[in-house]
Design an enzyme around this catalytic site. Structure first.
Site, PDB file in Angstrom:
ATOM      1  N   GLN A 167      37.663  42.475  48.080  1.00  0.00           N
ATOM      2  CA  GLN A 167      37.355  42.138  49.252  1.00  0.00           C
ATOM      3  C   GLN A 167      36.680  40.635  49.384  1.00  0.00           C
ATOM      4  O   GLN A 167      35.794  40.346  50.029  1.00  0.00           O
ATOM      5  CB  GLN A 167      35.779  43.156  49.550  1.00  0.00           C
ATOM      6  CG  GLN A 167      36.525  44.230  50.232  1.00  0.00           C
ATOM      7  CD  GLN A 167      37.015  44.333  51.328  1.00  0.00           C
ATOM      8  OE1 GLN A 167      37.138  43.371  52.302  1.00  0.00           O
ATOM      9  NE2 GLN A 167      37.881  45.414  51.649  1.00  0.00           N
ATOM     10  N   SER A 168      37.552  39.863  48.494  1.00  0.00           N
ATOM     11  CA  SER A 168      37.154  38.439  48.266  1.00  0.00           C
ATOM     12  C   SER A 168      37.106  37.575  49.501  1.00  0.00           C
ATOM     13  O   SER A 168      38.188  37.616  50.349  1.00  0.00           O
ATOM     14  CB  SER A 168      38.053  37.962  47.044  1.00  0.00           C
ATOM     15  OG  SER A 168      37.856  36.581  47.231  1.00  0.00           O
TER      16      SER A 168
END
Length: 327
Positions: free
Chosen positions: A73-74
């Site tokens: 989920q960067s």
């Protein structure tokens, strides 16, 4: 002082607003927030400020691929994919995955934006992510491409100028708002945002203290990392500053269960804060950091401070996978 040239991608300057109800609930202190969550939509958050400088460097070197890394989920990976699409170049993302991650949030957006994605295990990511990116770089070179590798969070010497510039923006806004910030607080996950603020603050001889609240690793790790990043930045400006490791203020104790892992008290705080101020924090960075700031104010750690500015570094899309934990 001349800083490196950059692209113009973000919606700047971002506004500063006072958190009226939070401030009132904490007593004799004023809490302000800088809305870097509003730098854009696809590129929302703090990462685009750093990418403006790093990607300009990549283009100057003739690169047609951006390679970077991060968690599944960067925010940085998503922003990199968006910038690459906007500039008609390619992106290749090396993401840490447990192997069963649903396609949602930032991961979902990465796919929409056309990024090439390599999923690796947490162990591979910890030990070999740079080797993986370098191997991809070599493979692309064999296909006739030139790739630029961006570290986590675009936190390298060139990337720190995004928040060097943001600090200059803050100083201008202080004059406009007729307020002087005693402290500036930001979440720290790779060090570049803090390093840029710190370098500009020192070089401009501003008296505010810069505080970081680390969301992974520990305070000593980031003090060392910030020192490295500032020295890398100086290679571009040739304008050294004199500082000690003790000048780097890191507030430890709010990592919780680990990077991108949420405790119930953190999630409850995000919900309460949203209802109180109409502003949504994210679970990885700003939720932990604002929770930590409020707890430290309650403990008296900021006694004597009048005006505190918190940097909202974005991360909204990372909140969506937490739905089952929130409700």
């Amino acid at each position: 002082m001349t800083i490196p040239k950059s692209l113009k991608l973000a919606n700047l300057p971002t506004k500063i607003e006072k958190l009226e109800r939070l401030s009132k609930s904490l007593g004799d202190i004023n809490i302000y927030i800088k809305r870097d969550d509003q730098t854009g939509t696809e590129v929302s958050g703090n990462k685009v400020r750093k990418l403006e400088f790093a990607v300009q460097e990549a283009l100057d070197q003739g690169c047609d691929y951006l390679i970077t890394c991060g968690g599944i989920q960067s925010n940085h990976a998503r922003a990199t994919a968006a910038v690459a699409a906007k500039l008609d170049i390619n992106s290749y993302l090396v993401l840490r995955s447990n192997g069963d991650d649903p396609v949602e949030g930032n991961y979902f957006l990465n796919k929409i934006l056309g990024a090439e994605i390599c999923l690796i295990t947490p162990e591979e990511y910890r030990d070999n992510r740079m080797k993986v990116m370098e191997e991809i770089q070599r493979e692309l070179a064999g296909q006739g491409h030139k790739a630029y590798i961006l570290p986590e969070g675009a936190s390298n010497g060139i990337g720190t100028f995004g928040y060097y510039q943001a600090m200059e923006e803050i100083l201008e806004q202080e004059a406009e708002l007729d307020v002087k910030f005693d402290a500036i607080v930001t979440a720290v996950g790779s060090g570049g945002t803090y390093a840029g603020l710190f370098y500009a603050n020192k070089l401009r001889k501003n008296e505010a203290k810069i505080y970081g609240i680390n969301v992974c690793d520990d305070a000593d790790h980031f003090k060392n990392r910030v020192q490295e990043l500032v020295h890398e930045s100086i290679q571009y400006t040739k304008r050294p500053i004199h500082f000690k490791k003790e000048d780097i203020h890191m507030i430890d104790g709010y990592v919780g269960e680990g990077y991108a892992q949420s405790r119930q008290e953190e999630l409850t705080f995000i919900l309460d804060f949203a209802k109180l101020e109409g502003i949504i924090l994210d679970p990885v960075y700003t939720g932990k950091a604002m929770y930590g700031l409020v707890e430290e104010i309650k403990k008296g750690s900021f006694n004597g401070f009048k005006n505190i500015l918190f940097i909202h570094t974005g991360g909204l899309y990372g909140l969506f996978p937490k739905g089952n934990q929130l409700f």
